[in-house]
Design a protein around this motif. Structure first.
Motif, short mmCIF file in Angstrom:
data_model
loop_
_atom_site.label_atom_id
_atom_site.label_comp_id
_atom_site.label_asym_id
_atom_site.label_seq_id
_atom_site.Cartn_x
_atom_site.Cartn_y
_atom_site.Cartn_z
N PRO A 169 3.57 32.31 -56.69
CA PRO A 169 4.32 31.27 -55.97
C PRO A 169 5.80 31.65 -55.86
O PRO A 169 6.37 32.19 -56.81
N SER A 170 6.34 31.37 -54.70
CA SER A 170 7.72 31.79 -54.47
C SER A 170 8.70 30.93 -55.27
O SER A 170 8.55 29.72 -55.37
N THR A 171 9.65 31.58 -55.88
CA THR A 171 10.71 30.88 -56.64
C THR A 171 12.05 31.26 -56.02
O THR A 171 12.13 32.19 -55.20
N PRO A 172 13.12 30.58 -56.44
CA PRO A 172 14.45 30.97 -55.93
C PRO A 172 14.76 32.45 -56.19
O PRO A 172 15.49 33.08 -55.42
N PHE A 173 14.16 32.99 -57.26
CA PHE A 173 14.42 34.42 -57.54
C PHE A 173 13.82 35.30 -56.44
O PHE A 173 14.43 36.29 -56.02
N ASP A 174 12.62 34.89 -55.95
CA ASP A 174 12.04 35.65 -54.84
C ASP A 174 12.93 35.58 -53.60
O ASP A 174 13.11 36.56 -52.89
N ARG A 179 16.65 38.32 -49.85
CA ARG A 179 17.93 38.39 -49.13
C ARG A 179 18.77 39.61 -49.53
O ARG A 179 19.82 39.88 -48.96
N ARG A 180 18.31 40.36 -50.53
CA ARG A 180 19.02 41.59 -50.91
C ARG A 180 18.69 42.70 -49.89
O ARG A 180 17.65 43.32 -49.95
N VAL A 181 19.55 42.87 -48.97
CA VAL A 181 19.36 43.88 -47.92
C VAL A 181 20.60 44.75 -47.91
O VAL A 181 21.72 44.24 -47.79
N THR A 182 20.40 46.04 -48.09
CA THR A 182 21.55 46.96 -48.10
C THR A 182 22.40 46.74 -46.86
O THR A 182 21.89 46.79 -45.73
N CYS A 183 23.67 46.48 -47.07
CA CYS A 183 24.55 46.08 -45.96
C CYS A 183 25.32 47.27 -45.40
O CYS A 183 26.01 47.98 -46.14
N ARG A 184 25.18 47.46 -44.09
CA ARG A 184 25.95 48.50 -43.39
C ARG A 184 26.83 47.88 -42.31
O ARG A 184 27.27 48.58 -41.39
N ASN A 185 27.04 46.57 -42.41
CA ASN A 185 27.88 45.86 -41.43
C ASN A 185 28.77 44.88 -42.19
O ASN A 185 28.30 43.83 -42.64
N TYR A 186 30.03 45.23 -42.37
CA TYR A 186 30.97 44.37 -43.10
C TYR A 186 31.95 43.73 -42.13
O TYR A 186 32.31 44.33 -41.11
N SER A 328 24.15 39.90 -57.58
CA SER A 328 25.30 39.00 -57.76
C SER A 328 25.95 38.71 -56.41
O SER A 328 26.31 37.57 -56.11
N ALA A 329 26.11 39.76 -55.62
CA ALA A 329 26.71 39.57 -54.29
C ALA A 329 25.81 38.69 -53.43
O ALA A 329 26.27 37.73 -52.80
N THR A 330 24.51 38.99 -53.44
CA THR A 330 23.58 38.25 -52.58
C THR A 330 23.56 36.77 -52.95
O THR A 330 23.54 35.89 -52.08
N GLU A 331 23.59 36.49 -54.25
CA GLU A 331 23.56 35.08 -54.68
C GLU A 331 24.77 34.31 -54.14
O GLU A 331 24.68 33.12 -53.85
N LEU A 332 25.89 35.02 -53.98
CA LEU A 332 27.11 34.37 -53.48
C LEU A 332 27.18 34.37 -51.95
O LEU A 332 28.22 34.02 -51.37
#
Ligand SMILES: Cc1cc2nc3c(=O)[nH]c(=O)nc-3n(C[C@H](O)[C@H](O)[C@H](O)COP(=O)(O)O)c2cc1C
Length: 390
Positions: A169-174, A179-186, A328-332
């Motif tokens: 079952p999906s939790t907030p951790f999932d 949402r953790r996607v390597t970012c190449r667009n800042y 940590s970044a993704t959570e924020l």
């Protein structure tokens, strides 16, 4: 003069293709191959080519006992010994090379690890240029060039023999992981909040407790594990756009949760440095903050002396650190990256690190994701971008 062999050196017989006009004149392609003895000695910072005599004599010289040069010259050709001295593999007592070699000895490197580390450092590499050269060296599509990759899974039993596991079952951790996607667009138009900047550093690098396990032996409790609790890897920061901070280089103090300012830069200098650090990967160079994860080798090797697993443990620590930066970044609501394609030598020079003592193993970064996607990101489920795409 007392001399001995340097502490660590390995020899690689390496084949090289050379162009020879004489062969071209004879009607051939002009190309021929030769095999050279390449000495890789970490105290040097560069490779050295040996001839067969030098290689043979090097293999007889003690790395521990100091011997008079004249005594060695009775057994070996004087010019061969002199050449090994010029190539800085035969070390004279009391010289600058002796000091470098002593530093390497005192750091308790495993020889194979020291050679691996020394020979994988880059200087001035531009990954775009590498990509252009790769494309220029083959007119075929990549699959014809490389052949097919191994499949994503090595299956061990027929489908019917698989034992399905219960759905999770999906939790907030999932949700966070998705949402953790390597970012190449800042977003280069906005500055990152100081609180968010501090939170990512705190969660990844801060010591929550310091424990003295023996007089003078302090191990740290952090949000990430580390071999022996030693946490040899520190964070050097290249700040470009953070509220209240001028662009520049800083060191994060993990016990005080404070910045140690090292050098101020103007915006253009910071941008140029960022690009150099990540070997020309512009999409990463635009991150608001870059985190150079640099390990103090002796901190771990003090306990795990010349240990077969110690360098591997350092690299594994980087995985925990980088993933915690990501999460940590993704959570924020921010975004992050890691790259191993870095110019270690340029980073060491910018930060004033001695590569025998302390070196970057990866560069991470984080910041505010741009509203528009210009560079590719792996988000097939549309977790961060409205139109799923890779
Ligand atoms: C050790 C390591 C090194 C990486 N180096 C690069 C790199 O040099 N350039 C890059 O664009 N991405 C790099 N990445 C990011 C991966 O390309 C990325 O994780 C992968 O495409 C999967 O996307 P995801 O992180 O969004 O799931 C690296 C990732 C890891 C773990």
């Amino acid at each position: 003069m007392l001399v001995r062999r340097c502490a660590i050196v390995t020899i690689e017989p390496r084949e090289r293709t050379v162009f020879d006009f004489a062969l071209l004149a004879e009607g051939g392609s002009g190309l021929h191959t030769l095999i050279e003895w390449i000495a890789i000695a970490p105290h040097l910072g560069e490779e050295v080519v040996l001839d067969a005599d030098q290689m043979q004599v090097l293999g007889t010289l003690s790395p521990s006992d100091w011997q008079a040069f004249e005594t060695l010259a009775v057994r070996h050709p004087r010019e061969t010994l002199a050449a090994l001295g010029e190539k800085r593999l035969l070390i004279a007592q009391g010289t600058a090379d002796d000091a470098r070699d002593a530093l390497l000895r005192d750091t308790y490197w495993r020889p194979a690890a020291a050679v691996l580390h020394a020979s994988s450092r880059w200087q001035g590499v531009d990954s775009k240029q590498l990509a252009r050269e790769f494309a220029a060296n083959s007119d075929k599509p990549i699959l014809d060039h490389l052949g097919p990759p191994p499949p994503p899974v090595r299956e061990h039993v027929p489908t019917a023999q698989r034992r399905a596991l219960p759905p999770v079952p999906s939790t907030p951790f999932d949700e966070l992981l998705l949402r953790r996607v390597t970012c190449r667009n800042y977003d280069t138009t906005r500055a990152l909040g100081l609180d968010e900047f501090a939170a990512v550093l705190y969660r990844t690098f801060a010591a929550r407790a310091v424990v003295e396990t023996a007089p003078g032996v302090h191990i740290l409790k952090k949000g990430v594990p580390s071999a022996g609790g030693l946490h040899p890897t520190g964070a050097y920061l290249l700040v470009q756009r953070v509220e209240g901070l001028a662009p520049g280089l800083h060191h994060y103090h993990p016990i005080e949760h404070a910045l140690e300012p090292l050098r101020e830069l103007d915006e253009a200098q910071a941008a140029t440095m960022a690009r150099l650090f990540v070997a020309g990967q512009d999409y990463f160079a635009q991150a608001h903050v870059m985190v150079v994860a640099a390990s103090r080798f002796r901190r771990t090797f003090w306990k795990y002396r010349a240990h077969a697993k110690a360098y591997r443990a350092l690299m594994l620590d980087i995985g925990y650190l980088s993933h915690t930066i990501y999460l940590s970044a993704t959570e924020l609501g921010l975004a992050a990256f890691i790259t191993a394609a870095i110019n270690e030598v340029d980073i060491e020079q910018a930060l004033g690190l001695d590569p025998l003592e302390e070196g970057p193993l990866a560069v991470c970064g984080f910041g505010i994701r741009a509203a528009q996607r210009r560079e590719v990101e792996l988000d097939p489920l549309g977790a961060v971008w409205q139109s799923p795409a890779i």
